[in-house]
Design an enzyme around this catalytic site. Sequence first.
Site, mmCIF file in Angstrom:
data_model
loop_
_atom_site.group_PDB
_atom_site.id
_atom_site.type_symbol
_atom_site.label_atom_id
_atom_site.label_comp_id
_atom_site.label_asym_id
_atom_site.label_seq_id
_atom_site.Cartn_x
_atom_site.Cartn_y
_atom_site.Cartn_z
ATOM 1 N N ALA A 1 0.805 -1.213 0.000
ATOM 2 C CA ALA A 1 0.000 0.000 0.000
ATOM 3 C C ALA A 1 0.841 1.268 0.000
ATOM 4 C CB ALA A 1 -0.929 0.009 1.227
ATOM 5 N N LYS A 2 2.054 1.179 0.568
ATOM 6 C CA LYS A 2 2.984 2.317 0.647
ATOM 7 C C LYS A 2 2.312 3.551 1.237
ATOM 8 C CE LYS A 2 5.911 0.715 -3.174
ATOM 9 N NZ LYS A 2 5.132 -0.467 -3.601
ATOM 10 N N ARG A 3 1.536 3.356 2.281
ATOM 11 C CA ARG A 3 0.830 4.459 2.913
ATOM 12 C C ARG A 3 1.774 5.259 3.808
ATOM 13 N NH1 ARG A 3 -2.710 3.755 -0.739
ATOM 14 N NH2 ARG A 3 -4.846 3.227 -0.174
#
Length: 292
Positions: A96-98
């Site tokens: 997700a690389k949030r």
Amino acid sequence: MSAPFGERLADAVAARGPLCVGIDPHVPLLERWGLPDGPDGLARFTDAVVDALAGTVAVLKPQLAFYERHGSRGLAVLEDAVARARAAGALVLLDAKRGDIGSTMDAYADYLRPDHPLAVDAMTVSPFLGPGSLQPAVDTARQSGGGLFVLARTSNPDAGALQHALVGERTVAQVVVDTVRGWNTPGWVLGDPLPDLGAVQDLASRWGPTTGSFGVVVGATLAELDVDLSGLGGPVLAPGLGAQGGSPADLRRLFGAGAAVVPTVSRDVLAAGPDAAALRAAADRWATELAG
């Protein structure tokens, strides 16, 4: 609360090997499989990958963006797939690389909560807003037994423009690694001095029940390892094998033999579909190469 992610990951690697297969249903791949670019094609693709691989590989890594682009129906496909993959014994790492602050980061971290409709074992996060911005995700991971992989030293061509920038005498990438090392050190909290490397057991050099739940993302296609992973205490997610040019030899060159590395392959396995036996055979070939 389940067992900590690091412990569950070490168990999965012991039973199945370290291979992580990405689930990246982008348009050209759907077309290659003869599937339409829509929720139905997405579901058929995802079901085929999960059915073929969830019973044998240690980690499946769905890329959230490819499901979000189809709206609520796409997320419903992913929700079903995550539950089935975990039921079959695979750990699910949500790519997700949030990265955000406060209540927003707290909400992103809800993916790690066992009562979330799309509960996963771990997720990727971005530290660009500062190490403290990820603290809500760290807290949630500790409470739920989940894990985080923090972008540290990626191998996309212009990554060094930011990751090599200096913070005092350390690069940004090294600050990220050192912060994650702190998270894996019992009793350390943000704001404390970083743990003394000499006092930290180097768990990054092997798998075991004390493997930490917090890892870093370091590309497998780097020309050289320009961050110090000593005493990291957790796993390294190493994307870039196969179509991006990385090889098992690169893993050994960068990280050494026996390191707690989760090597990631996507296109080289997914291109073998949609036949389930071909998908399994492609994953098995990589597993054999990684064990060599």
